[in-house]
Design a protein around this motif. Structure first.
Motif, PDB file in Angstrom:
ATOM      1  N   ASP A 368     -15.399  -1.034  25.162  1.00 51.61           N
ATOM      2  CA  ASP A 368     -14.231  -0.168  25.890  1.00 51.61           C
ATOM      3  C   ASP A 368     -13.027  -0.367  25.210  1.00 51.61           C
ATOM      4  O   ASP A 368     -11.964  -0.840  25.947  1.00 51.61           O
ATOM      5  N   LEU A 369     -12.875  -0.439  23.936  1.00 46.86           N
ATOM      6  CA  LEU A 369     -11.612  -0.740  23.142  1.00 46.86           C
ATOM      7  C   LEU A 369     -11.398   0.155  22.088  1.00 46.86           C
ATOM      8  O   LEU A 369     -12.195   1.190  21.531  1.00 46.86           O
ATOM      9  N   LEU A 370     -10.051   0.528  21.809  1.00 43.30           N
ATOM     10  CA  LEU A 370      -9.779   1.221  20.677  1.00 43.30           C
ATOM     11  C   LEU A 370      -8.285   0.358  20.135  1.00 43.30           C
ATOM     12  O   LEU A 370      -7.556  -0.119  20.785  1.00 43.30           O
ATOM     13  N   ALA A 371      -8.408   0.684  18.963  1.00 41.87           N
ATOM     14  CA  ALA A 371      -7.000  -0.025  18.046  1.00 41.87           C
ATOM     15  C   ALA A 371      -6.491   1.158  17.179  1.00 41.87           C
ATOM     16  O   ALA A 371      -7.332   1.791  16.549  1.00 41.87           O
ATOM     17  N   ILE A 372      -5.242   1.034  16.946  1.00 42.98           N
ATOM     18  CA  ILE A 372      -4.774   1.898  15.971  1.00 42.98           C
ATOM     19  C   ILE A 372      -3.724   0.783  15.309  1.00 42.98           C
ATOM     20  O   ILE A 372      -3.019   0.022  15.686  1.00 42.98           O
ATOM     21  N   PHE A 373      -3.471   1.172  13.926  1.00 45.76           N
ATOM     22  CA  PHE A 373      -2.804   0.355  12.999  1.00 45.76           C
ATOM     23  C   PHE A 373      -1.970   1.347  12.198  1.00 45.76           C
ATOM     24  O   PHE A 373      -2.652   2.502  11.624  1.00 45.76           O
ATOM     25  N   MET A 374      -0.673   1.394  11.951  1.00 41.65           N
ATOM     26  CA  MET A 374       0.069   2.301  11.339  1.00 41.65           C
ATOM     27  C   MET A 374       1.151   1.780  10.234  1.00 41.65           C
ATOM     28  O   MET A 374       1.965   1.001  10.902  1.00 41.65           O
ATOM     29  N   MET A 375       1.109   1.919   9.233  1.00 38.67           N
ATOM     30  CA  MET A 375       2.145   1.418   8.147  1.00 38.67           C
ATOM     31  C   MET A 375       2.213   2.419   7.088  1.00 38.67           C
ATOM     32  O   MET A 375       1.390   3.626   7.017  1.00 38.67           O
ATOM     33  N   GLN A 376       3.116   2.276   6.263  1.00 35.87           N
ATOM     34  CA  GLN A 376       3.359   3.353   4.956  1.00 35.87           C
ATOM     35  C   GLN A 376       3.271   2.319   3.845  1.00 35.87           C
ATOM     36  O   GLN A 376       4.139   1.952   3.252  1.00 35.87           O
ATOM     37  N   ALA A 377       2.059   1.878   3.377  1.00 39.32           N
ATOM     38  CA  ALA A 377       1.976   1.014   2.219  1.00 39.32           C
ATOM     39  C   ALA A 377       0.684   1.420   1.427  1.00 39.32           C
ATOM     40  O   ALA A 377      -0.515   0.825   1.623  1.00 39.32           O
ATOM     41  N   PRO A 378       0.442   2.849   1.012  1.00 38.48           N
ATOM     42  CA  PRO A 378      -0.795   3.188   0.415  1.00 38.48           C
ATOM     43  C   PRO A 378      -1.541   1.995  -0.446  1.00 38.48           C
ATOM     44  O   PRO A 378      -2.750   2.067  -0.316  1.00 38.48           O
ATOM     45  N   GLU A 379      -0.770   1.395  -1.297  1.00 35.96           N
ATOM     46  CA  GLU A 379      -1.599   0.435  -2.097  1.00 35.96           C
ATOM     47  C   GLU A 379      -2.344  -0.824  -1.247  1.00 35.96           C
ATOM     48  O   GLU A 379      -3.331  -1.422  -1.652  1.00 35.96           O
ATOM     49  N   GLN A 380      -1.809  -0.848  -0.129  1.00 31.52           N
ATOM     50  CA  GLN A 380      -2.225  -2.052   0.797  1.00 31.52           C
ATOM     51  C   GLN A 380      -3.293  -1.733   1.844  1.00 31.52           C
ATOM     52  O   GLN A 380      -3.498  -2.524   2.510  1.00 31.52           O
ATOM     53  N   ARG A 381      -3.683  -0.470   1.828  1.00 33.46           N
ATOM     54  CA  ARG A 381      -4.214  -0.011   2.822  1.00 33.46           C
ATOM     55  C   ARG A 381      -5.852  -0.677   3.365  1.00 33.46           C
ATOM     56  O   ARG A 381      -6.190  -0.981   4.270  1.00 33.46           O
ATOM     57  N   ASN A 382      -6.385  -0.733   1.932  1.00 36.60           N
ATOM     58  CA  ASN A 382      -7.739  -1.574   2.257  1.00 36.60           C
ATOM     59  C   ASN A 382      -7.870  -2.855   2.652  1.00 36.60           C
ATOM     60  O   ASN A 382      -8.375  -3.066   3.784  1.00 36.60           O
ATOM     61  N   HIS A 383      -6.744  -3.471   2.356  1.00 40.84           N
ATOM     62  CA  HIS A 383      -6.724  -4.919   2.729  1.00 40.84           C
ATOM     63  C   HIS A 383      -6.184  -4.955   4.287  1.00 40.84           C
ATOM     64  O   HIS A 383      -6.756  -5.758   5.051  1.00 40.84           O
ATOM     65  N   TYR A 384      -5.274  -4.155   4.630  1.00 39.98           N
ATOM     66  CA  TYR A 384      -4.840  -4.259   6.070  1.00 39.98           C
ATOM     67  C   TYR A 384      -5.818  -3.727   7.053  1.00 39.98           C
ATOM     68  O   TYR A 384      -5.660  -4.056   8.326  1.00 39.98           O
ATOM     69  N   ARG A 385      -6.361  -2.795   6.873  1.00 42.21           N
ATOM     70  CA  ARG A 385      -7.327  -2.144   7.565  1.00 42.21           C
ATOM     71  C   ARG A 385      -8.707  -3.471   8.022  1.00 42.21           C
ATOM     72  O   ARG A 385      -8.889  -3.373   9.163  1.00 42.21           O
ATOM     73  N   GLN A 386      -8.888  -4.043   7.056  1.00 36.37           N
ATOM     74  CA  GLN A 386      -9.901  -5.124   7.329  1.00 36.37           C
ATOM     75  C   GLN A 386      -9.194  -6.299   7.820  1.00 36.37           C
ATOM     76  O   GLN A 386      -9.767  -6.762   9.151  1.00 36.37           O
ATOM     77  N   LEU A 387      -8.231  -6.693   7.643  1.00 38.13           N
ATOM     78  CA  LEU A 387      -7.332  -7.614   8.390  1.00 38.13           C
ATOM     79  C   LEU A 387      -7.101  -7.385   9.649  1.00 38.13           C
ATOM     80  O   LEU A 387      -7.097  -8.125  10.785  1.00 38.13           O
ATOM     81  N   PHE A 388      -6.445  -6.367   9.955  1.00 42.03           N
ATOM     82  CA  PHE A 388      -6.244  -5.764  11.489  1.00 42.03           C
ATOM     83  C   PHE A 388      -7.624  -6.086  12.321  1.00 42.03           C
ATOM     84  O   PHE A 388      -7.565  -6.503  13.364  1.00 42.03           O
ATOM     85  N   ARG A 389      -8.769  -5.348  11.864  1.00 42.71           N
ATOM     86  CA  ARG A 389      -9.738  -5.386  12.715  1.00 42.71           C
ATOM     87  C   ARG A 389     -10.217  -6.813  12.871  1.00 42.71           C
ATOM     88  O   ARG A 389     -10.580  -7.126  13.872  1.00 42.71           O
ATOM     89  N   ASN A 390     -10.348  -7.676  11.636  1.00 41.22           N
ATOM     90  CA  ASN A 390     -10.682  -9.159  11.886  1.00 41.22           C
ATOM     91  C   ASN A 390      -9.952  -9.733  12.986  1.00 41.22           C
ATOM     92  O   ASN A 390     -10.447 -10.528  14.027  1.00 41.22           O
ATOM     93  N   LEU A 391      -8.444  -9.563  12.952  1.00 42.36           N
ATOM     94  CA  LEU A 391      -7.772 -10.421  13.927  1.00 42.36           C
ATOM     95  C   LEU A 391      -7.958  -9.624  15.570  1.00 42.36           C
ATOM     96  O   LEU A 391      -7.779 -10.386  16.422  1.00 42.36           O
ATOM     97  N   VAL A 392      -8.117  -8.435  15.383  1.00 42.34           N
ATOM     98  CA  VAL A 392      -8.308  -7.730  17.028  1.00 42.34           C
ATOM     99  C   VAL A 392      -9.515  -8.217  17.442  1.00 42.34           C
ATOM    100  O   VAL A 392      -9.761  -8.978  18.645  1.00 42.34           O
TER     101      VAL A 392
END
Length: 397
Positions: A368-392
């Motif tokens: 019962d969870l949803l999460a949203i991450f927003m930044m404007q850094a195209p070159e770093q998108r793969n790293h932060y998608r994984q990092l944010f999910r791990n930390l959540v």
């Protein structure tokens, strides 16, 4: 949605770790800033805007900063298509040529060596028609002119398929000039498929895509900050990327979208804010309904968030399969099909998608969870998608 500040089931200390980790990377100059939101059991458990909206101008990021969401447009357009399916205005088994006769006689480009030993494109007829389901699940055979090299992709670039200066009709005519990358219904390939769906929505409704989405989805959900361009009076809230990515050294150019574009890209043209996209994501999480407004039936949402590639094992075998291990693909979303295999935690049945400039969301029905991450850094998108999910998930108790 209740803005509670902290939902039972999350560790306050570990949410602070999430903030500290992102702030450290912002302070180190790796990304300009990030806006993050976690909703759990109907409450917003975490919401932060860190760093810079515009680092060069010294403007801090805010919760109402406007982001280019690129491919997070795709789920919105996919929902719109399924709304018309519920109204009997289309079937997802329909061939796309029923709505776009310009695409009736497409052929498949196959690379072979010519007499001189150089790669050349041979054309083969399609073995089956492209359907709306193929567009929704990215098995149409269309591609993009980016994300790798091939002779078909080169043909896309030469024909300027998807040019922002083209009209919808010009986009379709350009697409009709180039071959498909694969036989329809065989291979998952990220592509202009959802752009094609956007044009089909226009043809069926008789309205421009922005007007149709505003009337049928955005206004009903109260998404007043979401659209295809940002008027002059709101331009000061646009989040900006670094001009040079500090990690890769690549030049970064993002459109300012200061006026209505000629081509309204259903596959990647929209902007939104953290809380606006929350309205859309919460409607999905509620299986089609939000605050008394129902866009889709419960069974339609479950159909969309089921894996539509399970009977096409070869579809996920290629190196360009973006959902990655542990995920299939439904109608507009990557869908988790395995508890393991994926590179980050999650639950069977969680569904997700992301955007080129660094935006990302997922919904986990089991938690019962949803999460949203927003930044404007195209070159770093793969790293932060994984990092944010791990930390959540690390903060979930």
């Amino acid at each position: 949605m209740v803005y509670s500040g902290l939902s039972k089931g999350f560790s306050a200390r570990r949410l602070e770790m999430l903030t500290a980790r992102m702030q450290a990377d912002i302070d180190a100059g790796r990304i300009p800033g990030a806006a993050m939101l976690i909703a759990h059991r109907g409450c917003v458990a975490y919401e932060q805007a860190l760093g810079w909206q515009d680092a060069a101008a010294g403007i801090p990021l805010a919760l109402d900063s406007i982001f280019r969401i690129y491919s997070m447009t795709k789920p919105i357009v996919s929902v719109a298509v399924m709304m018309l399916a519920e109204e009997g205005k289309l079937l997802i088994s329909d061939p796309i040529s029923r709505y776009l006769p310009e695409l009736r006689n497409l052929q498949v480009g196959v690379e072979r060596l010519d007499a001189t030993g150089r790669p050349a494109l041979a054309l083969e007829p399609t073995r089956q028609a492209i359907t709306l389901q193929d567009l929704l699940r990215h098995t149409s055979g269309f591609t993009y002119g980016i994300f790798g090299e091939s002779l078909v992709k080169a043909a896309y670039r030469e024909a300027r398929v998807g040019s922002p200066k083209a009209t919808s009709d010009e986009f379709v005519r350009a697409l009709a000039q180039v071959p498909l990358a694969y036989q329809p219904g065989t291979t998952w390939e990220y592509s202009h498929s959802t752009d094609v769906l956007g044009v089909i929505l226009e043809r069926i409704s008789g309205k421009p895509l922005d007007e149709f989405l505003d009337e049928r989805i955005l206004k009903p959900l109260g998404m007043h900050e979401t659209g295809f361009w940002v008027e002059p009076q709101r331009q000061h809230r646009m989040a900006q990327a670094f001009s040079i990515d500090p990690v890769s050294g690549a030049e970064v150019k993002l459109p300012q979208l200061a006026q209505r574009p000629a081509f309204l890209s259903g596959g990647g043209g929209m902007v939104s804010t953290l809380r606006d996209y929350l309205r859309f994501a919460q409607m999905l999480q509620n299986e089609g309904e939000l605050d008394g407004v129902r866009l889709l039936a419960r069974k339609t949402m479950r159909f969309m968030t089921s894996d539509h590639l399970a009977h096409l094992p070869a579809a996920t075998a290629g190196a360009s399969y973006l959902p990655g291990p542990g995920y299939g693909f439904g109608l507009g979303f990557a869908v988790r099909t395995d508890s393991g295999c994926a590179i980050a935690p999650g639950s069977l049945g969680d569904y997700t998608w992301s955007g080129l400039a660094g935006t990302y969301f997922w919904i986990d029905p089991e938690e019962d969870l949803l999460a949203i991450f927003m930044m404007q850094a195209p070159e770093q998108r793969n790293h932060y998608r994984q990092l944010f999910r791990n930390l959540v998930y690390a903060a979930l108790e």
